[in-house]
Motif scaffolding. Structure first.
Motif, PDB file in Angstrom:
ATOM      1  N   GLY A 198       0.781  -1.230   0.000  1.00 36.95           N
ATOM      2  CA  GLY A 198       0.000   0.000   0.000  1.00 36.95           C
ATOM      3  C   GLY A 198       0.814   1.281   0.000  1.00 36.95           C
ATOM      4  O   GLY A 198       0.489   2.232  -0.727  1.00 36.95           O
ATOM      5  N   ASP A 199       1.880   1.320   0.795  1.00 34.95           N
ATOM      6  CA  ASP A 199       2.711   2.529   0.857  1.00 34.95           C
ATOM      7  C   ASP A 199       3.376   2.823  -0.484  1.00 34.95           C
ATOM      8  O   ASP A 199       3.462   3.979  -0.917  1.00 34.95           O
ATOM      9  CB  ASP A 199       3.798   2.381   1.937  1.00 34.95           C
ATOM     10  N   LYS A 200       3.859   1.760  -1.127  1.00 31.45           N
ATOM     11  CA  LYS A 200       4.503   1.940  -2.438  1.00 31.45           C
ATOM     12  C   LYS A 200       3.476   2.378  -3.478  1.00 31.45           C
ATOM     13  O   LYS A 200       3.807   3.127  -4.405  1.00 31.45           O
ATOM     14  CB  LYS A 200       5.186   0.638  -2.872  1.00 31.45           C
ATOM     15  N   PHE A 201       2.247   1.926  -3.353  1.00 34.02           N
ATOM     16  CA  PHE A 201       1.188   2.387  -4.249  1.00 34.02           C
ATOM     17  C   PHE A 201       1.017   3.895  -4.120  1.00 34.02           C
ATOM     18  O   PHE A 201       0.933   4.619  -5.115  1.00 34.02           O
ATOM     19  CB  PHE A 201      -0.148   1.700  -3.931  1.00 34.02           C
ATOM     20  N   ASP A 202       0.964   4.366  -2.873  1.00 33.96           N
ATOM     21  CA  ASP A 202       0.802   5.810  -2.628  1.00 33.96           C
ATOM     22  C   ASP A 202       1.981   6.598  -3.189  1.00 33.96           C
ATOM     23  O   ASP A 202       1.808   7.648  -3.815  1.00 33.96           O
ATOM     24  CB  ASP A 202       0.669   6.085  -1.121  1.00 33.96           C
ATOM     25  N   GLU A 203       3.195   6.074  -2.964  1.00 36.66           N
ATOM     26  CA  GLU A 203       4.396   6.747  -3.466  1.00 36.66           C
ATOM     27  C   GLU A 203       4.382   6.823  -4.994  1.00 36.66           C
ATOM     28  O   GLU A 203       4.787   7.836  -5.582  1.00 36.66           O
ATOM     29  CB  GLU A 203       5.648   6.002  -2.997  1.00 36.66           C
ATOM     30  N   ALA A 204       3.907   5.752  -5.634  1.00 32.58           N
ATOM     31  CA  ALA A 204       3.855   5.723  -7.101  1.00 32.58           C
ATOM     32  C   ALA A 204       2.869   6.768  -7.630  1.00 32.58           C
ATOM     33  O   ALA A 204       3.130   7.419  -8.647  1.00 32.58           O
ATOM     34  CB  ALA A 204       3.447   4.331  -7.580  1.00 32.58           C
ATOM     35  N   ILE A 205       1.756   6.947  -6.931  1.00 32.33           N
ATOM     36  CA  ILE A 205       0.770   7.945  -7.338  1.00 32.33           C
ATOM     37  C   ILE A 205       1.333   9.356  -7.168  1.00 32.33           C
ATOM     38  O   ILE A 205       1.183  10.219  -8.043  1.00 32.33           O
ATOM     39  CB  ILE A 205      -0.544   7.776  -6.532  1.00 32.33           C
ATOM     40  N   ILE A 206       2.000   9.592  -6.047  1.00 36.27           N
ATOM     41  CA  ILE A 206       2.628  10.902  -5.803  1.00 36.27           C
ATOM     42  C   ILE A 206       3.644  11.218  -6.903  1.00 36.27           C
ATOM     43  O   ILE A 206       3.677  12.327  -7.450  1.00 36.27           O
ATOM     44  CB  ILE A 206       3.303  10.922  -4.411  1.00 36.27           C
ATOM     45  N   LYS A 207       4.451  10.234  -7.236  1.00 35.93           N
ATOM     46  CA  LYS A 207       5.488  10.408  -8.263  1.00 35.93           C
ATOM     47  C   LYS A 207       4.860  10.687  -9.631  1.00 35.93           C
ATOM     48  O   LYS A 207       5.335  11.553 -10.385  1.00 35.93           O
ATOM     49  CB  LYS A 207       6.349   9.143  -8.325  1.00 35.93           C
ATOM     50  N   TYR A 208       3.781   9.981  -9.945  1.00 34.62           N
ATOM     51  CA  TYR A 208       3.115  10.161 -11.235  1.00 34.62           C
ATOM     52  C   TYR A 208       2.513  11.564 -11.347  1.00 34.62           C
ATOM     53  O   TYR A 208       2.678  12.238 -12.372  1.00 34.62           O
ATOM     54  CB  TYR A 208       2.015   9.106 -11.415  1.00 34.62           C
ATOM     55  N   ILE A 209       1.812  12.000 -10.303  1.00 34.59           N
ATOM     56  CA  ILE A 209       1.178  13.325 -10.318  1.00 34.59           C
ATOM     57  C   ILE A 209       2.242  14.420 -10.436  1.00 34.59           C
ATOM     58  O   ILE A 209       2.064  15.421 -11.140  1.00 34.59           O
ATOM     59  CB  ILE A 209       0.326  13.545  -9.051  1.00 34.59           C
ATOM     60  N   LYS A 210       3.353  14.201  -9.778  1.00 30.51           N
ATOM     61  CA  LYS A 210       4.450  15.172  -9.837  1.00 30.51           C
ATOM     62  C   LYS A 210       5.021  15.266 -11.257  1.00 30.51           C
ATOM     63  O   LYS A 210       5.269  16.366 -11.764  1.00 30.51           O
ATOM     64  CB  LYS A 210       5.551  14.761  -8.849  1.00 30.51           C
ATOM     65  N   ALA A 211       5.216  14.124 -11.879  1.00 35.83           N
ATOM     66  CA  ALA A 211       5.791  14.105 -13.233  1.00 35.83           C
ATOM     67  C   ALA A 211       4.795  14.586 -14.281  1.00 35.83           C
ATOM     68  O   ALA A 211       5.172  15.315 -15.213  1.00 35.83           O
ATOM     69  CB  ALA A 211       6.264  12.692 -13.566  1.00 35.83           C
ATOM     70  N   GLN A 212       3.540  14.201 -14.132  1.00 38.61           N
ATOM     71  CA  GLN A 212       2.544  14.480 -15.158  1.00 38.61           C
ATOM     72  C   GLN A 212       1.985  15.897 -15.074  1.00 38.61           C
ATOM     73  O   GLN A 212       1.744  16.542 -16.090  1.00 38.61           O
ATOM     74  CB  GLN A 212       1.390  13.470 -15.025  1.00 38.61           C
ATOM     75  N   TYR A 213       1.776  16.369 -13.855  1.00 39.42           N
ATOM     76  CA  TYR A 213       1.099  17.659 -13.677  1.00 39.42           C
ATOM     77  C   TYR A 213       1.961  18.721 -12.982  1.00 39.42           C
ATOM     78  O   TYR A 213       1.500  19.835 -12.752  1.00 39.42           O
ATOM     79  CB  TYR A 213      -0.184  17.465 -12.861  1.00 39.42           C
TER      80      TYR A 213
END
Length: 339
Positions: free
Chosen positions: A179-194
């Motif tokens: 679960g924690d890595k899922f959250d980190e992956a979402i944070i990283k994606y939003i940072k890169a994409q937006y």
């Protein structure tokens, strides 16, 4: 007076406590809020979780458990004492026997840290048990029969994949992706994409409300707020389910690969049993939309989500406590628990 036998699911994301004769009496986030200047603990559990990302510089919200093991011994001890006192107070907290669940691959040093933390909280005897076994028992699986059972327990810090038969682990694998890595992956994606910075709580909300890993997809969106990396000002964007699926692809692929590798080294007779019985998903990660569908497609076996998957481990500790011999948890008599 409450019973003296206590079962604890010492999770990276949440701590759940089972008291013999009372059932599950506590389920709170594994978070401690501390004043850095004085070292004073300001809040523990749900109250501390609400402070994450919203505190002054002198106050930090600490998660003392990382990847399924103790990262901050002192904070873990304080947190355990607080929770134990909260559920029963000093009236029953006199040298109880405590059974704690841990990931299958923790080291002897990490095992010792868990035992010491519990003993310093007043435990008379501390038993350690494998999380997958407790999860399987809590899910109602018949692991004490001579047949193969497979459980995939996706928690906050670790994913445990295990094959069980005759009440014990035949093969197991534990990876620090959950679960924690899922959250980190979402944070990283939003940072890169937006070019937008968001916190853990926002990432978790995205995951729970619109997240999916289903091959057939899910169509939903959510408006989120964060800090623009360019202007430094607050900004809102709309995120879609297919974007979350893309963000989680790598982490989820690692879980699938772990399950595949374990099945590859499973004795053929047990593999045949698993085809008949299917794989059971437990832990908070089991609630991620499409996880059961994806695993079923990749593993070519039926995959079922356990009833109340978040509390399978702690309910399993309760069943174990009811059958616990005086001695090592590994030699405890659990006969009949899976029936």
């Amino acid at each position: 007076m409450l019973g003296r036998d206590i079962g604890i699911d010492l999770g990276t994301a949440n701590v759940s406590i089972y008291v013999k004769g009372k059932g599950v009496v506590l389920d709170e986030p594994s978070v401690v809020a501390v004043d850095c200047e004085s070292g004073r603990v300001l809040a523990v559990g749900e109250e501390a979780r609400r402070m994450v990302g919203r505190t002054p510089g002198n106050i930090v919200a600490i998660r003392p458990l990382r990847d399924g093991v103790i990262a901050d011994f002192e904070m873990t001890e304080m947190m355990l004492k607080y929770f134990l006192n909260k559920v029963g107070g000093r009236s029953w907290f006199r040298s109880p026997r405590i059974l704690i669940c841990a990931p299958t691959n923790i080291t002897s040093v990490e095992q010792k840290a868990i035992r010491e933390a519990a003993k310093r909280c007043g435990a008379k005897t501390v038993f350690l048990e494998d999380e997958p076994k407790a999860a399987a028992i809590g899910a109602g699986m018949e692991i004490f029969e001579p047949g193969g059972n497979m459980v995939v327990d996706i928690g906050g810090g670790t994913t445990n994949v295990s094959i069980l038969s005759m009440g014990d682990l035949v093969a197991s694998s534990s990876i620090k992706i959950a679960g924690d890595k899922f959250d980190e992956a979402i944070i990283k994606y939003i940072k890169a994409q937006y070019k937008l910075l968001i916190g853990e709580r926002t990432a978790e909300e995205i995951k729970m409300r619109i997240g999916t890993v289903s091959p057939s997809g899910r169509s939903a969106d959510i408006e989120i707020r964060g800090r623009d990396m360019v202007s430094g000002l607050p900004m809102s964007v709309t995120v879609r389910s297919d974007e979350v699926k893309e963000a989680l692809a790598e982490s989820v692929a690692a879980i699938v690969q772990s399950a595949k590798k374990l099945l590859e080294r499973t004795p053929p007779e047990l593999s045949a049993d698993i085809i008949d019985k299917g794989v059971v998903l437990t832990g908070g990660g089991a609630l991620l939309h499409g996880m059961d569908e994806l695993l079923a497609e990749e593993l070519l076996v039926p995959v079922l989500v356990a009833e109340d998957p978040i509390h399978c481990v702690v309910r399993g500790t309760g069943a174990m406590l009811d059958n616990l011999n005086r001695g090592s948890s590994k030699s405890a008599s659990y006969a009949g628990l899976g029936k």
